[in-house]
Each structure stands twice: as structure tokens, then as C-alpha cells.
Design an enzyme around this catalytic site. Structure first.
Site, PDB file in Angstrom:
ATOM      1  N   ASP A 234       0.300   1.355  -0.274  1.00 23.03           N
ATOM      2  CA  ASP A 234      -0.415   2.299  -0.886  1.00 23.03           C
ATOM      3  C   ASP A 234      -2.061   2.870  -0.373  1.00 23.03           C
ATOM      4  O   ASP A 234      -2.959   3.363  -0.813  1.00 23.03           O
ATOM      5  CB  ASP A 234      -0.834   1.632  -2.031  1.00 23.03           C
ATOM      6  CG  ASP A 234       1.012   0.783  -3.525  1.00 23.03           C
ATOM      7  OD1 ASP A 234       1.037   1.605  -2.316  1.00 23.03           O
ATOM      8  OD2 ASP A 234       0.593   0.679  -4.651  1.00 23.03           O
TER       9      ASP A 234
ATOM     10  N   LYS B 221       7.069   3.314  -5.770  1.00 20.68           N
ATOM     11  CA  LYS B 221       7.533   2.465  -6.573  1.00 20.68           C
ATOM     12  C   LYS B 221       6.965   2.924  -7.579  1.00 20.68           C
ATOM     13  O   LYS B 221       5.894   3.375  -7.885  1.00 20.68           O
ATOM     14  CB  LYS B 221       6.931   1.007  -5.932  1.00 20.68           C
ATOM     15  CG  LYS B 221       5.541   1.281  -5.665  1.00 20.68           C
ATOM     16  CD  LYS B 221       5.044   0.445  -4.837  1.00 20.68           C
ATOM     17  CE  LYS B 221       3.463  -0.206  -4.615  1.00 20.68           C
ATOM     18  NZ  LYS B 221       2.778   0.104  -5.796  1.00 20.68           N
TER      19      LYS B 221
ATOM     20  N   CYS C  74      -1.820  -4.383  -5.375  1.00 25.06           N
ATOM     21  CA  CYS C  74      -0.401  -4.336  -4.871  1.00 25.06           C
ATOM     22  C   CYS C  74       0.118  -4.795  -2.828  1.00 25.06           C
ATOM     23  O   CYS C  74       0.793  -5.170  -2.841  1.00 25.06           O
ATOM     24  CB  CYS C  74       0.071  -2.728  -3.940  1.00 25.06           C
ATOM     25  SG  CYS C  74       0.260  -2.311  -6.273  1.00 25.06           S
TER      26      CYS C  74
HETATM   27  C1  VGL Z   1      -2.088  -0.285  -7.614  1.00 24.62           C
HETATM   28  C2  VGL Z   1      -3.571  -0.587  -9.981  1.00 24.62           C
HETATM   29  C3  VGL Z   1      -2.337   0.028 -10.165  1.00 24.62           C
HETATM   30  C4  VGL Z   1      -2.077  -0.629  -6.262  1.00 24.62           C
HETATM   31  C5  VGL Z   1      -1.071   0.395  -7.932  1.00 24.62           C
HETATM   32  O1  VGL Z   1      -2.275   0.009  -5.474  1.00 24.62           O
HETATM   33  O2  VGL Z   1      -3.139  -1.863  -5.878  1.00 24.62           O
HETATM   34  N1  VGL Z   1      -3.651  -1.186  -8.508  1.00 24.62           N
HETATM   35  N2  VGL Z   1      -1.684   0.736  -9.421  1.00 24.62           N
END
Ligand code: VGL
Ligand code: ZN
Length: 194
Positions: A15, A102, A141
Site C-alpha cells: 500500500d 484489495k 495493512c
Molecule cells: C490501511 C487504513 C485503511 C493500510 C488501509 O494500508 O494500512 N489503513 N486502509
């Protein structure tokens, strides 16, 4: 510790997206600091013939994790919007790279890169035994992806020089790192590779 990378190893970059970087909708403080070490890891893995997997949060506009829909987070990483893209200075290898979306369904959040994605099948297809994980955010994540990998039986390395946390509550990040290591992940940095 010295770890030699082979084609049976995989790098998983979690991410690293515009919305998780300073100025983004759900900025991780210091998130930009993971980019340069991750670029270095990508290069080392590519040179060893090892694949690199980039996960990305890829939510529908009305995703349930957004505050306006009763969730915890400001709207972020809406599919195909600028905030969901990889930053321009994140280097994607020319070959042997895979992009894993995802959290694509409105009703489900997915912190782990393994949740409702082809990631496990792609790793198994190549006989991957060890995974090396870094990215954003440490206590969400990254942690879920590390735990997913451990539960699935992968030898799992946490790239401690290539992670950053949101730290919604002070100490969250450190606690997450402790939990990942207690669960069996091995902490390494760039200097351990080679
Ligand atoms: C994430 C909060 C919401 C992450 C993704 O990538 O850690 N955190 N969506
Ligand atoms: Zn999300």
C-alpha cells in the site's frame, strides 16, 4: 544476519499509495521515508530473479471503511482516483512484478494482501517459500499481511527500515512490531541482504 535472495523469495510492498503519503487523504506520518529503501529492495530482488508484489488499497467510492459510511477512516484510495495511484518515485521493476488490489468490495475491508486476492495463488504457483514485507501502514495493512503470511506457513521477514505507522494511538506502531516478531516474523534491514 546475511540473507541471500533467490527466485523462491518474494518481496511484498504494501500500500505505498498517494493517499497514504503526506498530503494524501489518510497520510501516514513520514510515509515517504519508505520509498527509497523499498526501491533498493525492489532492485535487489529483481536482480536475483525474485518477484515483487505491490498491494494497493482499491476501494469503491462508497466503501464501508469510510467515515461517511460508518467506518473508521476518511475516504481514501478510491479506485482509479489520483490518491489510489503509486507515487511517481516508487520504482516498479520492469519484469516479475504483480499488482494486487484489495478492499475492492463495498461490504468488506481487507487489511491483508491475502484477503480475497490472488496473492497466495501467485506465490504458490512459483513455489515461493519466504516473503519479505514492507510498506504502509505498519499497524494495519503491513501487520495483517505479515500475519496472513505467517498463518499460511511462509517464512516471513519484516523490513523494519521500510515501514511506517499511522499511530492513531501513541505506541500502536511499536506494539504492532512486537506482535509481528512474537508471531514469528524476522526483522531485517537492507544491510542484511546480500
Ligand atoms: C490501511 C487504513 C485503511 C493500510 C488501509 O494500508 O494500512 N489503513 N486502509
Ligand atoms: Zn483502506
Amino acid at each position: 544476519m546475511k540473507v541471500a535472495i533467490t527466485e523462491k523469495d518474494a518481496l511484498i510492498v504494501v500500500d505505498v499509495q498517494v493517499d497514504f503519503l503526506p498530503g494524501g487523504a489518510l497520510a501516514v506520518p513520514g510515509g515517504e521515508k519508505v520509498i527509497s529503501p523499498l526501491n533498493a529492495y525492489s532492485k535487489l530482488f529483481s536482480e536475483s530473479g525474485a518477484p515483487v508484489y505491490f498491494t494497493r488499497d482499491w476501494h469503491p467510492r462508497n466503501h464501508l471503511s469510510f467515515k461517511e459510511n460508518g467506518g473508521l477512516w476518511p475516504a481514501h484510495c478510491v479506485a482509479d482516483m489520483p490518491g489510489a495511484l503509486f507515487p511517481q518515485n516508487l520504482a516498479l521493476p520492469a519484469d516479475n512484478k504483480f499488482i494486487i488490489a484489495k478492499g475492492v468490495k463495498r461490504e468488506f475491508d481487507a487489511y491483508s494482501g491475502f484477503q480475497d486476492t490472488p496473492l497466495l495463488a501467485l506465490l504458490q504457483e512459483r513455489g515461493i517459500r519466504r516473503v519479505f514485507i514492507g510498506g504502509l501502514a505498519t499497524e494495519y495493512c503491513v501487520k495483517s499481511t505479515v500475519e496472513g503470511a505467517l498463518n499460511l506457513g511462509f517464512a516471513t521477514f519484516l523490513l523494519v527500515d521500510a515501514i511506517q505507522g499511522i499511530e492513531l494511538n501513541p505506541g500502536d506502531m511499536e506494539q504492532a512490531i512486537k506482535q509481528m516478531l512474537f508471531g514469528g516474523a524476522v526483522a531485517i534491514t537492507l544491510t542484511d541482504i546480500g
